[in-house]
Design a protein around this motif. Structure first.
Motif, PDB file in Angstrom:
ATOM      1  N   GLU A 106     -66.711 -21.493  78.388  1.00 47.27           N
ATOM      2  CA  GLU A 106     -67.016 -22.857  78.828  1.00 47.27           C
ATOM      3  C   GLU A 106     -66.178 -23.225  80.047  1.00 47.27           C
ATOM      4  O   GLU A 106     -66.674 -23.749  81.039  1.00 47.27           O
ATOM      5  CB  GLU A 106     -66.738 -23.837  77.682  1.00 47.27           C
ATOM      6  CG  GLU A 106     -67.198 -25.256  77.930  1.00 47.27           C
ATOM      7  CD  GLU A 106     -68.680 -25.436  77.681  1.00 47.27           C
ATOM      8  OE1 GLU A 106     -69.388 -25.730  78.672  1.00 47.27           O
ATOM      9  OE2 GLU A 106     -69.131 -25.282  76.529  1.00 47.27           O
ATOM     10  N   SER A 142     -72.961 -26.063  70.926  1.00 41.97           N
ATOM     11  CA  SER A 142     -73.612 -25.027  71.729  1.00 41.97           C
ATOM     12  C   SER A 142     -72.909 -23.696  71.535  1.00 41.97           C
ATOM     13  O   SER A 142     -71.713 -23.648  71.211  1.00 41.97           O
ATOM     14  CB  SER A 142     -73.599 -25.426  73.204  1.00 41.97           C
ATOM     15  OG  SER A 142     -72.307 -25.225  73.761  1.00 41.97           O
ATOM     16  N   TYR A 143     -73.649 -22.621  71.735  1.00 40.39           N
ATOM     17  CA  TYR A 143     -73.072 -21.296  71.534  1.00 40.39           C
ATOM     18  C   TYR A 143     -71.938 -21.028  72.513  1.00 40.39           C
ATOM     19  O   TYR A 143     -70.904 -20.468  72.140  1.00 40.39           O
ATOM     20  CB  TYR A 143     -74.157 -20.233  71.663  1.00 40.39           C
ATOM     21  CG  TYR A 143     -73.651 -18.825  71.444  1.00 40.39           C
ATOM     22  CD1 TYR A 143     -73.012 -18.469  70.266  1.00 40.39           C
ATOM     23  CD2 TYR A 143     -73.812 -17.841  72.427  1.00 40.39           C
ATOM     24  CE1 TYR A 143     -72.547 -17.182  70.063  1.00 40.39           C
ATOM     25  CE2 TYR A 143     -73.355 -16.550  72.230  1.00 40.39           C
ATOM     26  CZ  TYR A 143     -72.721 -16.218  71.041  1.00 40.39           C
ATOM     27  OH  TYR A 143     -72.254 -14.952  70.848  1.00 40.39           O
ATOM     28  N   THR A 162     -69.884 -23.152  73.872  1.00 41.45           N
ATOM     29  CA  THR A 162     -68.709 -23.912  73.439  1.00 41.45           C
ATOM     30  C   THR A 162     -68.040 -23.246  72.244  1.00 41.45           C
ATOM     31  O   THR A 162     -66.816 -23.091  72.208  1.00 41.45           O
ATOM     32  CB  THR A 162     -69.118 -25.352  73.085  1.00 41.45           C
ATOM     33  OG1 THR A 162     -69.668 -25.988  74.238  1.00 41.45           O
ATOM     34  CG2 THR A 162     -67.916 -26.143  72.602  1.00 41.45           C
ATOM     35  N   TYR A 218     -74.862 -13.492  69.386  1.00 40.18           N
ATOM     36  CA  TYR A 218     -75.759 -14.638  69.580  1.00 40.18           C
ATOM     37  C   TYR A 218     -76.820 -14.727  68.481  1.00 40.18           C
ATOM     38  O   TYR A 218     -77.139 -15.825  67.993  1.00 40.18           O
ATOM     39  CB  TYR A 218     -76.431 -14.574  70.950  1.00 40.18           C
ATOM     40  CG  TYR A 218     -77.379 -15.722  71.195  1.00 40.18           C
ATOM     41  CD1 TYR A 218     -76.885 -17.004  71.404  1.00 40.18           C
ATOM     42  CD2 TYR A 218     -78.757 -15.526  71.195  1.00 40.18           C
ATOM     43  CE1 TYR A 218     -77.748 -18.070  71.616  1.00 40.18           C
ATOM     44  CE2 TYR A 218     -79.628 -16.584  71.398  1.00 40.18           C
ATOM     45  CZ  TYR A 218     -79.122 -17.852  71.609  1.00 40.18           C
ATOM     46  OH  TYR A 218     -79.973 -18.905  71.810  1.00 40.18           O
ATOM     47  N   GLY A 232     -76.595 -23.916  66.478  1.00 43.12           N
ATOM     48  CA  GLY A 232     -76.993 -24.765  67.582  1.00 43.12           C
ATOM     49  C   GLY A 232     -77.138 -26.227  67.214  1.00 43.12           C
ATOM     50  O   GLY A 232     -77.180 -27.096  68.085  1.00 43.12           O
TER      51      GLY A 232
END
Length: 311
Positions: free
Chosen positions: A122, A52-53, A55, A39, A48
């Motif tokens: 996700e 999104s992280y 996804t 991350y 970002g």
């Protein structure tokens, strides 16, 4: 832990490195570890701003699972799953009057448990932490079979018998399903990535065709041509009453086969989880050989037609 930025910021490469060799690790733990570890790299890369992280991580993880879970590499895991189910079936023959081993060969991709909080994806998938394989929970199988029998059971399988067999509030029922595990894989990989593209954002309440910006969601599925196995067992009496006879057990087993062929898992209405299903009778149950139910002396004629489970 802070990761120093490199000349080429590649959080995707971090995910791939973390998940290399995942077939020999605990998949759930490895995915969580990679999600947390990579991350900071994602933040440094400015990821970002594009996606999104969750996804992005789902996309990279799904592709890596496809690469790592090639059919030859997971044969040992699948052999262990089949041995487990066979051992479980042998134990169940001592407690149940009729036991069947079900094999379902997928004709289309399968997805199940699309909201799994244990996996940082996700769109998630059910994954067994012990056998280290994707699986279908027994509750999902029992639910879809019951729904099919309630709709297409016919006159002999009335509402009262369906409640007796599948259970109701305060009653466990007379049939038990195990989880279903992959035991054969004849394609390229056990796991294949699939794509879903939602066009609108429910969070912003924005439904505008012109300004919508679809973001493809990549998620893991069980590949077609994979064979899953499970065990179903019937207990044909409860106390002094008898709910099932041999003919009804055989009819129910056929209903189970037809129910599973309609689709297993989630999103079956759009073609997921179609399968070719076969049943192996492990209890040697036939309509032509009346015997004592489960090896126990019985006088009521409703129990005739069962054979004693082979030892």
């Amino acid at each position: 832990m802070v990761v120093k930025p490199s000349s080429k910021c590649t959080w995707e490469e971090c995910v791939r490195e973390e998940l290399t060799g995942i077939v020999s690790k605990n998949v759930i733990s490895a995915l969580v570890k990679a999600f947390v570890h990579c991350y900071s790299r994602f933040e440094e890369c400015g990821g970002g701003k594009r996606v999104s992280y969750v996804t992005g991580f789902s996309r990279e993880a799904s592709v890596k699972l496809y690469e790592e879970f090639r059919c030859p590499k997971v044969k040992g895991l699948m052999d262990a799953a089949e041995h487990y189910l066979r051992s479980l079936a042998n134990i169940m023959r001592d407690s149940f009057d009729a036991v069947f081993l079900i094999r379902a060969t997928l004709q289309s991709r399968l997805t199940v448990s699309t909201r799994n909080p244990a996996l940082p994806l996700e769109i998630s998938i059910s994954w067994d932490p012990v056998l280290n394989l994707p699986y279908i929970p027994s509750s999902s199988i029992k639910g879809l079979v019951r729904a099919y029998v309630e709709t297409y059971g016919g006159a002999e399988l009335d509402e009262a018998l369906v409640r007796e067999v599948f259970g109701s509030q305060g009653s466990s029922g007379l049939v038990v399903f195990t989880d279903a595990y992959p035991v054969e894989c004849s394609g390229e990989s056990l796991v294949e990535p699939d794509v879903l593209t939602p066009h609108y954002s429910e969070v912003r309440k924005a439904i505008d065709e012109a300004s919508s910006s679809p973001t493809p969601l990549v998620f893991p599925t069980i590949a077609r041509n994979v064979t899953l196995a499970m065990v179903v067992a019937f207990r044909c009496d409860r106390g002094s009453s008898s709910a099932l006879d041999c003919a009804k057990v055989l009819k129910l087993s056929e209903k189970i086969r037809k129910a599973l062929e309609q689709g297993i898992g989630a999103r079956t209405s759009i073609g997921y989880g179609r399968a070719s299903v076969s049943l192996e009778n492990l209890s040697k149950l036939t309509e032509a050989q009346p015997r004592e139910l489960g090896g126990r002396p019985r006088s009521d004629s409703a129990t005739e037609g069962f054979t004693e489970p082979a030892r």
